[in-house]
Design a protein around this motif. Sequence first.
Motif, PDB file in Angstrom:
ATOM      1  N   SER A 135      -2.125   4.978   0.171  1.00 11.50           N
ATOM      2  CA  SER A 135      -3.412   5.286  -0.475  1.00 11.50           C
ATOM      3  C   SER A 135      -4.298   6.129   0.438  1.00 11.50           C
ATOM      4  O   SER A 135      -4.514   5.775   1.598  1.00 11.50           O
ATOM      5  CB  SER A 135      -4.155   3.990  -0.816  1.00 11.50           C
ATOM      6  OG  SER A 135      -3.442   3.236  -1.766  1.00 11.50           O
TER       7      SER A 135
ATOM      8  N   HIS B 156       2.506  -1.376   4.463  1.00 12.20           N
ATOM      9  CA  HIS B 156       2.051  -0.003   4.299  1.00 12.20           C
ATOM     10  C   HIS B 156       3.260   0.926   4.313  1.00 12.20           C
ATOM     11  O   HIS B 156       4.081   0.868   5.229  1.00 12.20           O
ATOM     12  CB  HIS B 156       1.075   0.370   5.416  1.00 12.20           C
ATOM     13  CG  HIS B 156      -0.137  -0.516   5.478  1.00 12.20           C
ATOM     14  ND1 HIS B 156      -1.242  -0.318   4.688  1.00 12.20           N
ATOM     15  CD2 HIS B 156      -0.389  -1.623   6.228  1.00 12.20           C
ATOM     16  CE1 HIS B 156      -2.141  -1.256   4.943  1.00 12.20           C
ATOM     17  NE2 HIS B 156      -1.649  -2.070   5.875  1.00 12.20           N
TER      18      HIS B 156
ATOM     19  N   CYS C 162      -6.575  -4.121   2.033  1.00 14.22           N
ATOM     20  CA  CYS C 162      -5.388  -4.990   2.136  1.00 14.22           C
ATOM     21  C   CYS C 162      -5.386  -5.734   3.469  1.00 14.22           C
ATOM     22  O   CYS C 162      -5.164  -6.959   3.513  1.00 14.22           O
ATOM     23  CB  CYS C 162      -4.110  -4.152   2.011  1.00 14.22           C
ATOM     24  SG  CYS C 162      -3.801  -3.452   0.388  1.00 14.22           S
TER      25      CYS C 162
ATOM     26  N   SER D 152      -8.135   1.616   0.235  1.00 14.93           N
ATOM     27  CA  SER D 152      -7.330   0.493  -0.283  1.00 14.93           C
ATOM     28  C   SER D 152      -6.512  -0.168   0.816  1.00 14.93           C
ATOM     29  O   SER D 152      -6.403  -1.402   0.870  1.00 14.93           O
ATOM     30  CB  SER D 152      -6.398   0.987  -1.394  1.00 14.93           C
ATOM     31  OG  SER D 152      -7.112   1.458  -2.497  1.00 14.93           O
ATOM     32  N   GLY D 153      -5.901   0.629   1.698  1.00 19.09           N
ATOM     33  CA  GLY D 153      -5.081   0.061   2.771  1.00 19.09           C
ATOM     34  C   GLY D 153      -5.891  -0.829   3.694  1.00 19.09           C
ATOM     35  O   GLY D 153      -5.424  -1.904   4.108  1.00 19.09           O
TER      36      GLY D 153
ATOM     37  N   ASP E 193       0.851  -1.185   0.000  1.00 20.12           N
ATOM     38  CA  ASP E 193       0.000   0.000   0.000  1.00 20.12           C
ATOM     39  C   ASP E 193       0.890   1.239   0.000  1.00 20.12           C
ATOM     40  O   ASP E 193       1.598   1.517   0.961  1.00 20.12           O
ATOM     41  CB  ASP E 193      -0.905  -0.023   1.233  1.00 20.12           C
ATOM     42  CG  ASP E 193      -1.633   1.295   1.443  1.00 20.12           C
ATOM     43  OD1 ASP E 193      -1.902   1.987   0.444  1.00 20.12           O
ATOM     44  OD2 ASP E 193      -1.914   1.634   2.611  1.00 20.12           O
TER      45      ASP E 193
END
Length: 333
Positions: free
Chosen positions: A39, A61, A47, A43-44, A36
């Motif tokens: 973002s 991340h 994930c 989105s994170g 990631d």
Amino acid sequence: MISIIIPVYNVEKFLPECLDSLLSQTYTDFEVILVDDGSPDKSGSICDEYTQKDARIRAIHQKNAGVSAARNNGIEQARGEWVTFIDSDDWVCSNYLQNFHLDESDGIDLVIQGLEYYDQRDGHFFSPWSFKECVLKKDDFLFAFAENKLMEVGFPVGKAYSKKLLDLNNLRFDTRLSFHEDHIFVLDYYMLCHTIRLVDAIDYKYRYYHTGASLSSKRHPWDKMNLAGDEMLKRFFKMQGVYFPKDSAEANKLYDFAYSCKVTAANTIILSNMPYKEKRKAYRQVIKCKEIRCYSHPVSKQGKIVTFLYSYMPFFLGYTYHHFVNLFKRLKR
């Protein structure tokens, strides 16, 4: 095991489909590394949710650093003997990983399979890349690369790379670049290969859409485009005579492709908001008259006009031409 590296940025709408397609694979000896890249959307979180669904999925991340840094981070974390890349807004069919035939890969340095594009606007597939099943040895590269258009297959997806080969040669994506960095990475990897397998399959679905918000769709500064052109030219000089014939139509096409980056950089300079003297100075850093005569072979009428102006005329004529064309386009609207 194969490590699937997925850089993630602003793809909350498409990421679940991408990951679900991986969880349905018939080949199961894989890990997924989600990187990631800071973002700002959900989105994170997506994930992290998928790491709870399947132990083969890991999430990393990082602060926003670009797609190259995200992919490099994934390579560093990869545990598999093989590495492949998937874009987070794409998806694959259930046999995609099986198609690589990794259990029969002794002596193979790279496996390439085809893909097809999916137009997000109207839902149709188009422009498939496909190959005949075969194994290429280095002695075959000169003609086999041309026959299969491998110099044009610059996307990093649809390929399985040897992790050992990547690490032994310290090959990573060039984080100085934000334009054609993926093509340059693939060219560098080609030069490490002695044996390449081509696979007759198009199970990678490459999403083509127009929001401009993904990790791979953004505007590029002129100096990045110029650098990409220079770096591609360097590699084509090294590769000629082994991967494509010298003084051939294919060579002209490749050099034109590389030099078009520099021409685009020059166009960007001319149409920028920089003061005139700064534009002229930057332009002269990019365009060398002898180079453009050798390497620029445009097909379009406008491309030929620009090449002629840049090759033989002083800066102010190219400057005047672009501003006239720009004005004409505005008046037509």
